[in-house]
Each structure stands twice: as structure tokens, then as C-alpha cells.
Design an enzyme around this catalytic site. Structure first.
Site, mmCIF file in Angstrom:
data_model
loop_
_atom_site.group_PDB
_atom_site.id
_atom_site.type_symbol
_atom_site.label_atom_id
_atom_site.label_comp_id
_atom_site.label_asym_id
_atom_site.label_seq_id
_atom_site.Cartn_x
_atom_site.Cartn_y
_atom_site.Cartn_z
ATOM 1 N N PRO A 139 0.825 -1.225 0.000
ATOM 2 C CA PRO A 139 0.000 0.000 0.000
ATOM 3 C C PRO A 139 0.849 1.262 0.000
ATOM 4 C CG PRO A 139 -0.585 -1.496 1.813
ATOM 5 C CD PRO A 139 0.688 -2.003 1.226
ATOM 6 N N ASN A 140 0.326 2.303 -0.629
ATOM 7 C CA ASN A 140 0.978 3.611 -0.624
ATOM 8 C C ASN A 140 -0.079 4.715 -0.618
ATOM 9 O OD1 ASN A 140 2.545 6.055 -1.914
ATOM 10 N ND2 ASN A 140 4.055 4.614 -1.140
ATOM 11 N N HIS B 197 11.099 23.348 4.123
ATOM 12 C CA HIS B 197 10.280 22.196 3.754
ATOM 13 C C HIS B 197 8.973 22.675 3.133
ATOM 14 C CE1 HIS B 197 7.562 18.627 4.690
ATOM 15 N NE2 HIS B 197 8.423 18.222 3.792
ATOM 16 N N HIS B 198 8.702 22.187 1.926
ATOM 17 C CA HIS B 198 7.467 22.502 1.200
ATOM 18 C C HIS B 198 6.724 21.214 0.874
ATOM 19 C CE1 HIS B 198 9.131 26.523 -0.644
ATOM 20 N NE2 HIS B 198 8.815 26.658 0.629
ATOM 21 N N GLU B 199 5.921 20.722 1.774
ATOM 22 C CA GLU B 199 5.018 19.635 1.397
ATOM 23 C C GLU B 199 3.863 20.274 0.638
ATOM 24 O OE1 GLU B 199 5.011 16.260 1.445
ATOM 25 O OE2 GLU B 199 3.180 16.579 0.292
ATOM 26 N N HIS C 269 10.754 15.241 -3.074
ATOM 27 C CA HIS C 269 10.304 13.893 -2.725
ATOM 28 C C HIS C 269 8.988 13.589 -3.436
ATOM 29 C CE1 HIS C 269 12.863 12.769 0.942
ATOM 30 N NE2 HIS C 269 13.490 13.713 0.268
ATOM 31 N N GLU D 112 13.765 11.856 -3.799
ATOM 32 C CA GLU D 112 13.477 10.613 -3.099
ATOM 33 C C GLU D 112 13.261 9.581 -4.196
ATOM 34 O OE1 GLU D 112 10.662 9.340 0.578
ATOM 35 O OE2 GLU D 112 9.681 10.236 -1.130
ATOM 36 N N GLU E 15 12.701 6.045 5.469
ATOM 37 C CA GLU E 15 11.473 6.254 6.243
ATOM 38 C C GLU E 15 10.641 4.983 6.363
ATOM 39 O OE1 GLU E 15 9.428 9.373 4.177
ATOM 40 O OE2 GLU E 15 8.882 8.095 2.499
#
Lengths: 709, 709
Positions: free
Chosen positions: A193-194, A414-416, A484, A503, A509
């Protein structure tokens, strides 16, 4: 694909070979490409290595959404050959100098029936082949829509493959080692799963795909210079053992929108009888365009720590409060809610990491969860999910940057994006300006979840265009990008060296959540790393996650010594020491290697390699005479006798060996390591053993080891 | 929809009415709304006008993509009522003061089975009803995806309708007048070709939909405040005579992505026994939020001419050369190609229009085709199609703006996006900055062709979000927006009065290409104009297109006198004199009306109106005592006796009447007009005749007519 048609096509090709085939060979003559049209005017190619066929005659062609696909009825108007030999210097890399030496074959074709032109360009290297389709500017085909690319890679046997499932939205699968004919039966288990995933076939796999023939040849299939096109997967006909390209569709099922003059990315086939050559190859970088950034002085490799693993292992959170099931950026008032008390990106914790980074010679501190919006960021298909501007109340944006800068440290931005790409692009300029204002020079960006605009996929042309747009815009601001969940790299870091990492594979992780097989890091350099560096985030010292977070039962499938080796085996100009400070403190003797190891290199020597088994590499730190050696092994462990003949003759060095202790094991005894020091020179050899799931790391300093880079 | 289920639902409602119905009435008591749940807990509403049912019991409900749709199993937790009465002043408009007076009914419902909440809010006005669904912030429904909205409008008979086909991508259809039961058989002919079109049903129509009952009631269905939701169409069950809402899907077939707290747009039903009330209604503006722009001093109505009709009629081109089948912005060098010599936006031509504008008191000159990229802008699904920055070699961006400003004229910017919206957003800030730098304060934007991102539609939530984003960003730059091919307006110009115009219907441009029916302008004010002003571009004096361009056989279906009247009947703060200078020069006496007519008003009086037949309106120019009257008629012509009792008693005025001459006819004698002057006062009445497809215009000045506004 209709099997009967393929069979008859092969017959036709065989007949046509004598009459029409054109060939080109590599500079050393070992690699030969043969190209021909069959009687239907369909182009085929074939590849040989040291006289043996490694790619059987394989079709080439582009199916268009409209009529008159570029699949057949071609005639060859002209063929021409040329030679190229140049040595160039990357801004950062595994080597100071990279030689780009190939012989080229250009086949210019025309569909006589309607005056459409398509060229095939092959570059033949000593370690493989790159080829692409080119579409000159032409009257009757100024624009076209690609329905599918039908590039075949016809295998010569039931090779062993190290593969992950083909998928439009995730690359974060654990590898499976199997014969080609076993892929179908193993696919279901391979699709774990993802957060966003779209597998497409029972025999679909991703590139870079590493293969090994029964004769001991190593073959690698990937692509180079993926620009303004969708990412290629490989779909296997497991009866005929033929891989066919399958591109990533858009919301309408189309694969690419093309405007001539244009070309596809390069399709690459590396080949050698020595696995080390596959790792040492620069074929993919060489097929990319030279650097387009004039002043690269601001691009610097980065060693960093961060407020991150504590969220990954579940001890802390990116979010600030439990009271906001629905955040509206610009409306929600965070000063009026009760914090849940587990927000990692708080001033005190960040200062602690800044102190640690400064004390131990790191460059930067990544802080995730600094900006508002994390309470409902995922799986909501939320458009305006982040503004990339507004810190949480307990994150002092100016104060923390000032504090860091006073100690010679930068924070890493960090830019999610939550894959809401229109929203990210709307805020991009302001976000980069904020970075410039506060002194950030690198950003880790993320694309977790399903893409917005809905119907697009992570690896389609639309998104590939977006990723490159961000890199180019970042370059204008002198910002380095580490994206990522973006598409797997294809060597674009040569052209845009501010792309310092990606990534695009199963990173460390997963060790804190689902686990990865012990052999994982013996495969990634053959596959994922072919296209560019990975932000793998090694350096985990505490393998039992319950010690960080009592409710987390997971275990890192690696010994501590191997965690050190990864800084050498997983080449990247961007390296994190990913574990929490508390987990380093009991092992500062081992941590010394992380402090010492370089992140940029003048030379790299692959000493031993076998995919899925072991990799041993030695690298010479940039501008020094110091070397670092890393070994990563599978669950079978690995014993090496390595010769240090790469050292300067006549000079004396001190080698510090960080090895698995006797009885070490990735599963039940991962922290058993021994550190030993000895004098060495270019005539020394070392016999070293990696435990199951283990490895070793060696620093080799000329004279006295330097304590800081 | 299953017909049997609907029938049984109606029975249930009837039974429940006595027990559960709640009602609200308009301030004057003429309009009544009744709301009830049936025995399945499905909400229904019903509307009455002067005691007669005009909307039969009609279902309300939202179908979700996930389970537990908001369709049934509701219980009413609370109902409450309130009254609102406020008079507000628009920044520009048909009236200085607008009264917003309604009685409200709020029905708060809960799906008891799963704790989901949905409210229904009704606002009952003297001239109709607005209602919407509201979704409070709630634990078990923080986010949801709308699969479809099932709002019914159950008709009481086989009404006459003035309709255009429902379509996700175009609103530029010619109107059809028919009974509801005739829609299906007329649909095929009604769907004329368009650059981008996606009709969805044989009985699907667009809003605003104007209806007339056999009893002479006028009913109008539309929506108000379309924000962060997809546009509503109406799908007719032509056996039961029930319209059901059908939203615009996205690439995945979903209709909207919602985050609580939120609401749908208002669904509006206007009703009157006098057609003039429908035209005079401010219900849709009133249902929108008050102005969100603090300083509105920079927002000014605009009367303009432009380099435009010459391209529309085919005499000239937007493009510059025939030598570029494939333009790459930033790479293609226009200085190296041969111009085709028919580029309208050239320095000389633009200066000629600036001179003309200055001489005759216009504010602005629109120039289309000023920027590079027009050689391959359309139908290529081209991503990077324009940069909105780079002028053609023969357009002197600075020089022309300087020239215009020296004469008190501004140029109007043009941003055709080719519907490539990511590209537009990427360039938006720079494009607006360029406008600021050169002194532009208004932009005509366009969205011709299929939307990029592919799979999205012109009227879906994604694009509606985009249009509003552009308006908001423009406001930051003090730029007024006139968006063509954008979603039909729903009164958002109250909230964002820098949205000074839209196209969003079949404009005058069609007269130069396909033609529109002669009654077109007697319908648009009932339909398209309900949501906001239209950049209709009237003022065509030469009806035979072959006189502009010998190869164009088309004809404008209007008399010249009607072209003048449209400046009054088609309310807009943005009015173009659209014809070429050469066509005005022989008729400067008639052109005087265009010079005189105002573009902003203190008062408007609809004197006569019947959809599809005629409209007569008188408007008082802002801040003056001058009035302008316009009449537009269908192919049947129209004879009026209008009373000028709106004039100030006791004052003397001079009326200049621009009327169709005897024998005038839209088809074969459109330029026959007579201009007459007379003294008038508040006791005067005028008998005037509009020819078939004709009209008349009157300027009424206190004392001597002012020659310039």
C-alpha cells in the site's frame, strides 16, 4: 499486443537485415547497435555486446492519438554517423571529470505516404546505448498527441530481474528479485500500500530495471533527460520475453502533447559482464544537456540533521493541534486552539538540533511541520492546503534562522505540497522569496497523495513539467531543490545541478513504518541512483522503533555499521544524519564517521558489486587525499578482501574501520560494531566481513584524521 | 432517475405536508416557499406566487462520491426565520441604490444515522426565491466529494422556454424559443459548432433559463454566488416536466470537492406576472456578498474602441506571419520571418484608433494580437502558448502607451490564454506587473479552446476557482477584468466590482461569422445579463461583412438604430463601439449617440418587456439629469408609446430620437435610420416604431445636449 503479428514481423526483419541494416559500434567496439526497417517499413533495432546479442530485434514506433501513427510505412532517407569525445566537470558528483565518449548513428526516416518525418538517434558507448525518437519541425506534423510509445526491449532469455511494480504514482515499493517469467505471480505481493498508487499491469515494472542474464551479463534499462514527456514504464510480454514501453497517461488517457521540433527522452540500455561497470557508468548523465546555470557558485553539497525522524517514527507530529479537523488557511486562527503538545517543529527542539548541527560540523537543519496546515493536509483532495508562508505559533521563523546563522548553520526549508500543484505554483514565488529573505538556500519539497489537478499522475508529462518548472524557478532564487515523491530522476541534475536530490524510491522512512528487505541498499545503486542522487536519509542508530515510540513495533533491517556505509554506497551530495540526537549520543564513536565522511568527490572506485548481494565502493573526498569506503550487504552478509591500490603510492594513511562486530545481525543484533584504526598505504589490503544485513565503513585519512571536514 | 420512485415520493410528501411543512413568505406576501421532509426524510420544497403554485414539490439533496449521501434519512433539528432589509450602493450599476429586502427561513437538518448535518437556507424576496445548501463544520463530514446535486425544479406545465443547450464548455449558442416538451426534438439543431463544446443531454439547458407559463407568469431559474463549486445546468425530465440540477464534472467525473464549513451557490427562482420585474430584479446581486475591495476608487466604467472587428470579420489577423507553423515562446525569432502584412495590431493602425478614441471621447482602445504566439495558438493543446509579455515587432509597447496617455486614452490589455490556465497563472503576476508598468488598468482575457489541464471543463470548480483567482490577483494590481469564455456570471461583480464584464454568451462577434437570430437581444437581458454585465460589443454600423472583407458573406441581423439601442438595453459598465472606424465615418450623426450615451447609471426603468419580442428601458446617467432610452425588437418589430414620466416634473429636456426609418429591416435595409430632435418634459409621450430586427435609441438631455460625457 498481438503475438502473431510480432512473430511475422520478426521473420520479415530477418529477411531484410542483409539488405537494409545499418550499424554503429562503441568506441571500444564491444557494443554494437543494428537498425533496420522491416518489409512494412517498421523500424527495429538490435544490440550486441562482445559479439553476443543482448537485445533481440525490437520494434520502435510512436502511436498517435490521431491517424497515421509513426509506426510503419517508413523509408530511410539518410543515415549518418559521428563521434563525440569530451570530458566535462560536474558541479558536484562522484568524479571530478566525466568523459562523454560515444559513436552516433542518426537514421532519418520519412513516411512517404504523408510526408511525416521521424529520426532515430543512437549513441553507442562502451557501457551501453542511448537512443531517442526525434521529430524535426515539419509541415504535416507541427503538433501531435502521443497515444503510446511502442519501444520494445526484447530479452534474450528469462533473465533475473530486480524489479518494483510499474505504477503511475509511486516508486516506493520494495524490490523483488525473480526471473522474468515469475513477475506475474509475484506482482500481487509486490504491490504494497501507498498514499497514492496506480499500478497498471500484472507484468509492469519500473525503470531503472536491473537484469542479469544466465551468462553473467548485467543489463540495465532506464531513460535519460525526461523533459516535457511522460515517464516510461516497461510492460512485459512474459511469453515472448519482450518488454514494451508504457508511458504515464494523463486525465484523458493521452501520454504526451508534442510540438515539433522535439524529441523523446533517451531510452538507455547499459550492459557489461562486470556489475561494477553498471554502477560506475555515467551514460545517463552524459545523455543529458550540459549545465544551463551560468553561475553555480551557490550550489553546495549539504550534510544535514533534522526535526524529522521523530515524526516518521510516530513519537511526534507535523501538526500542532487535534482541534482542527478542517483548516482554512488565512481564516483558521491557531492562537485560539489548544496544542496537542507533540509538535516537533517547536522553538526549543529546533534550537537543540541547531546546537547539535553546529557542534558536529553539519551544514543545515531540516525542519518539517513548521508551517500551518498539517492538521488536515492529507487525503482530502484539498486545494488550498498550505501557504508555505505562515509558521505555527511555536515556530519563530526569524528568531530560529538568526539563531542558526549565528552558529554557521542554515535551516532547510520544507514545502510539502500534498500534491496540490496549482496551489504550490500559486505560492511558489512568494515561498522562494521568503526563503531568500530568511536565508534558506535549499528546500525539501514533497508530493504526497493524489495529484491535483485530479486525473493527472505523479509521472505524467504535466507533473514532469511542474517539477522542472520548480527547479528552474528555484535556480533564479539560488535555491537547491530536493523533491520527494517527484518522478524518478533521469540525469537532469547535470543540466540543473540545483536539483541536489530526490526521493523517488523507498527511502529509510519505510524502515520506521513497514520495513524494507535487507538487500534493499544493494539494489538501489543499480536502479534508482542511475538517474541521480537520492535523499535516502541514512544514519539510523536505533533500529527498534519502540525505543523511540512505544507504540511503534517496527525494526530497521540494517546493522549500525551498514548505516555508516550508506553515506558512501548511496552517492548523494545531500546526506542526512536522520536519527534523533538521543540515539546518536550513546554512539558518538560511530557517529564520528558521519561527521568525517565527505559529500562531494573527486573520484569513485567500485571495488565489488553484485545486485541484491553487496556493493563496495571507495571514494576520494573532493580536494583532498582522503578516501572513504563503504560496503552494504544483503541478508547473506559479505566478506571482502579489498586492495587499497587507489591510494597514492608511497604515502601513509590512517584507516579507521567501522565494522559489524562478531555476531552482529540486522535483525537481532544490529548495534554490534567495532571500530579499529590502522596505518595503511597503497599496497595494503583489508579483509572485512559484513554481517547479514550489515556492512562496513572506512575512513582513510592521509596522516592524522581530520576531525572536521 | 427512476420515474416510479419520484411518483411515490410525491404521495409521501402530500401526506406529510400537514404534519411537517414549514413556510416563509416574501415581505409583500406574494411569494411563499414551503419546505418539508417526506417519510424517507428527503427534503422537498415548493414555491407559490400570489397563491398559485409555480414550483411543484421538488426534491433537494446532494449525492456524495462516498457512502451516506445527503439525500434522505434527514430529520429537522430546528427551523428559524429572520428578516433583512438593507439598501446598498454598487460601485457601478443600473441604479445608485439597491434594496436587499427578504425574509429568511433556515432549516437545520441532521442525518441521525451518522451524525451528518446539512442546512437549507431560503431567502424569499418579493420577486423570487434564493436557496442554498449549507454544510456546517462537523466531525463526521469535514470533507466530501459531490457526485451530483439533485435539486429539482418541478414545473407546473409545459411552459415556453428561451433556452440554449446545456454544455460544459460553451455558452455561445443561439437561443431557441419552444415549449419544454419540444426541447428534445430541437436540441440537435440548437447545438451549433464551437471551438470547445461538451453538450451532455438531449434535454439539458443552461441557466439563466427564462420561462413563461400559459397563465402569463414569468419564471427565471439561475444561480448566484458561484464560488468554489461547479456551474449548474438543468436537465429536463420532459415527461414529468421536472428540471434537475446537473453540475459540471471534473476529469474524474466528480462535481465538487468540499470542505466544511461551506455551502453551495444560491439556486434562484425569480417570478412575476410582469416581465419587466424580471429585468429589474436585483435578487442575484443581493444574494452575493458585499464588496470585498476596500478602495474602489480605481474602478471606472469604460467606453472603448479597438483593433478587433477587423480580425473578427476576417479582413486582418491576430497573427504576424504565415511562416511559423510552430512557435516556441522564448526561442522563435520573429525578426527573422516575413510578416504576412495583415497584422491588425500594428503601430500605425493602433495610433489611428487612439486618435479616433481621443477625438470622440472614449476611454480606452483594446488591441488584440499585440503579443507573440498567435500563429499556432489554437487547437494544439499547447501548454506554453503565450507569455503575455512580448509584443510583436510592429507593436511598440511603450511608444503606443505613451502616445495614448498623451491624449488621455489608455490601451486595454488583452490576455488570450488559449485555455492553457497553468501557463496563464505562471505568467499572471508578471503580466499584471507589465500592465501596471505601462499604465493599463483593464484586461480582456479569453479562454478559447479546450481547457488545459486536460479533462477539466470551462465551468467546473477548477476553472471557477481560476477565474476568481485572476480577479482577486487583478484587484491587488488595481486592474479591471473582462473575462471571455469564462463561466456565466452569477452576481460576483457585487463582491468583486473589478469584474467589469464577461462574455459568457453569444456576443456580437457571431454576427460576423455565423449570425444570430434577430430576437437575440430581446432574450439576453432576461438570461445572460441576470448574473452580471456582458461585453456584448455593440455598435456595428456596416451589416454586410463583405464590405469589410470580400470573402466574408455574413450579415448582422440588426438595424443600425438597434445597434445604438443596445448601449442602453444591454446594461454594462463596459461598452465597446465595435465597428471599424471606416464604418463609422459615413454615419457620424448616428455615432453621436454612442458618444453621448452613459456607461453608469443612477436609475433604470424598464418600460416595456416581453422575452423574445421587445425590451424598452430608460436609464438616468450617473450624476446627471440626462436619460437614455433603448428599444430592441425581434423580427416582428415593435411599436411603443412610451411615457416620459420619469423625467423631473417641470423641467425641460431635449430628446434626440435615433429611429429606424420607414422601410428599415434587419435583413435588407438595416442602415435606414432617421434622427429627430424635440423638446420633451415629464408629461410627454412618444410613439415609436422599431422595424423587424430593429429598435430605437433616445438621448434626453436637460437643456442643451452635452456633446461629451
Amino acid at each position: 499486443m498481438n503475438t502473431k503479428k510480432i512473430l511475422s514481423a520478426f521473420v520479415a526483419v530477418t529477411m531484410a537485415l542483409t539488405a537494409m541494416a545499418v550499424e554503429q559500434q562503441s568506441p571500444d567496439g564491444n557494443v554494437v547497435v543494428r537498425v533496420e526497417l522491416n518489409s512494412q517499413g517498421t523500424p527495429f533495432y538490435q544490440v550486441f555486446y562482445k559479439g553476443a546479442e543482448i537485445i533481440r530485434p525490437s520494434r520502435l514506433g510512436i502511436e498517435l492519438a490521431e491517424e497515421n501513427s509513426l509506426m510503419d510505412a517508413f523509408r530511410i532517407n539518410k543515415t549518418s554517423t559521428s563521434t563525440f569525445d569530451e570530458t566535462w566537470q560536474p558541479v558536484w558528483g562522484e568524479q571530478r571529470d566525466i568523459r562523454n565518449h560515444y559513436n552516433e548513428l542518426l537514421v532519418e526516416m520519412e513516411k512517404a505516404s504523408n510526408g511525416r518525418f521521424m529520426n532515430l538517434r543512437f549513441r553507442v558507448y562502451d557501457d551501453g546505448v542511448g537512443f531517442r525518437y526525434e521529430f524535426p519541425l515539419q509541415k504535416f506534423l507541427p503538433y501531435f498527441v502521443v497515444k503510446e510509445e511502442h519501444t520494445e526491449f526484447a530479452m534474450t532469455g528469462d533473465h533475473t530481474a530486480w524489479w518494483i511494480p510499474g505504477d503511475y504514482d509511486t516508486q516506493e515499493y520494495d524490490y523483488t528479485e525473480s526471473r522474468l517469467t515469475e513477475i506475474r505471480s509475484l506482482m500481487r505481493d509486490a504491490i504494497s500500500p501507498n498514499a497514492s498508487q496506480t499500478p497498471f499491469s500484472e507484468t509492469g515494472v519500473q525503470t531503472a530495471l536491473q537484469l542479469k542474464t544466465a551468462d553473467g551479463l548485467y543489463i540495465n534499462i532506464h531513460e535519460a533527460a525526461l523533459v516535457d514527456y511522460s515517464c516510461m514504464h516497461l510492460n512485459l510480454d512474459d511469453e515472448k520475453l519482450v518488454f514494451t514501453s508504457h508511458l504515464t497517461p494523463d486525465a484523458k488517457g493521452n501520454m504526451a502533447y508534442m510540438q515539433t521540433p522535439c524529441q523523446t527522452p533517451w531510452r538507455t540500455i547499459m550492459v557489461s559482464d562486470d556489475a561494477r561497470d553498471i554502477l560506475a557508468s555515467n551514460l545517463i548523465l552524459n545523455l543529458n544537456e550540459p549545465c544551463k546555470i551560468e553561475d553555480t557558485s551557490w550550489i553546495k553539497p549539504v550534510k544535514y540533521v533534522g526535526v524529522w525522524w521523530e515524526m516518521i517514527n510516530g513519537r511526534n507530529e507535523w501538526s500542532y493541534t487535534n482541534e482542527l479537523p478542517s483548516v482554512k488557511i488565512g481564516e483558521t486562527d491557531y492562537t485560539k486552539v489548544k496544542p496537542h503538545g507533540r509538535h516537533g517543529a517547536n522553538n526549543e527542539n529546533v534550537r537543540r538540533y541547531i546546537d547539535f548541527a553546529a557542534q558536529h560540523g553539519f551544514d543545515q537543519v531540516l525542519v518539517e511541520g513548521w508551517n500551518i496546515g498539517w492538521e488536515d493536509w492529507f487525503a482530502k483532495s484539498k486545494d488550498y492546503v498550505f501557504d508555505f508562508q505562515t509558521p505555527y505559533p511555536d515556530f519563530d521563523l526569524k528568531g530560529l534562522n538568526d539563531y542558526a546563522h549565528a552558529k554557521g548553520i542554515r535551516l532547510m526549508m520544507h514545502h510539502e505540497t500534498s500534491a496540490s500543484t496549482r496551489n504550490y505554483e500559486r505560492h511558489l514565488e512568494a515561498a522562494y522569496q521568503l526563503m531568500n529573505r530568511y536565508g534558506y538556500n535549499s528546500v525539501k519539497s514533497g508530493y504526497v497523495g493524489n495529484i491535483i489537478p485530479r486525473g493527472e499522475h505523479h509521472y505524467g508529462q504535466w507533473m514532469n513539467n511542474h517539477y522542472l518548472y520548480c527547479i528552474k524557478e528555484a535556480a533564479k532564487h539560488h535555491i537547491m531543490v530536493n523533491a520527494h515523491e517527484a518522478v524518478r530522476p533521469t540525469g537532469l541534475c547535470r543540466t540543473w545541478p540545483n536539483l541536489i536530490g530526490n526521493e523517488a524510491a523507498r527511502g529509510t522512512e519505510y524502515e520506521a513504518t513497514n520495513g524494507s528487505k535487507p538487500f534493499h541498499t544493494t539494489i538501489l545503486p543499480f536502479t534508482r541512483l542511475q538517474g541521480g542522487p537520492m535523499d535516502y536519509t541514512p544514519g539510523i542508530f536505533e533500529m527498534d522503533m519502540w525505543k523511540n515510540n512505544p507504540s511503534n513495533p517496527n525494526h530497521v533491517n540494517s546493522t549500525l555499521a551498514r548505516q555508516l556505509a550508506l553515506y558512501v554506497t548511496m552517492y548523494s551530495p545531500l546526506q542526512m544524519a536522520a536519527d534523533e540526537i538521543e540515539n546518536y549520543e550513546p554512539h558518538m564513536d560511530a557517529f564520528q564517521f558521519i561527521k568525517d565522511v565527505a559529500v562531494d568527490w573527486d573520484d569513485s572506485r567500485y571495488l565489488e558489486a553484485e545486485p541484491g548481494r553487496y556493493i563496495v565502493v571507495a571514494r576520494k573526498a573532493k580536494g583532498t587525499n582522503n578516501w572513504f569506503v563503504g560496503c552494504t550487504a544483503s541478508e547473506h552478509g559479505h566478506t571482502s578482501t579489498i586492495k587499497l591500490n587507489f591510494l597514492d603510492p608511497g604515502k601513509k594513511y590512517v584507516a579507521t574501520v567501522y565494522a559489524d562486530a562478531k555476531g552482529a545481525h540486522y535483525k537481532d543484533n544490529p548495534q554490534a560494531y567495532v571500530i579499529s584504526k590502522r596505518e595503511v598505504n597503497s599496497k595494503s589490503s583489508l579483509k572485512l566481513t559484513a554481517a547479514p544485513g550489515g556492512g562496513y565503513a572506512i575512513s582513510i585519512f592521509e596522516n592524522t584524521p581530520a576531525r572536521h571536514r
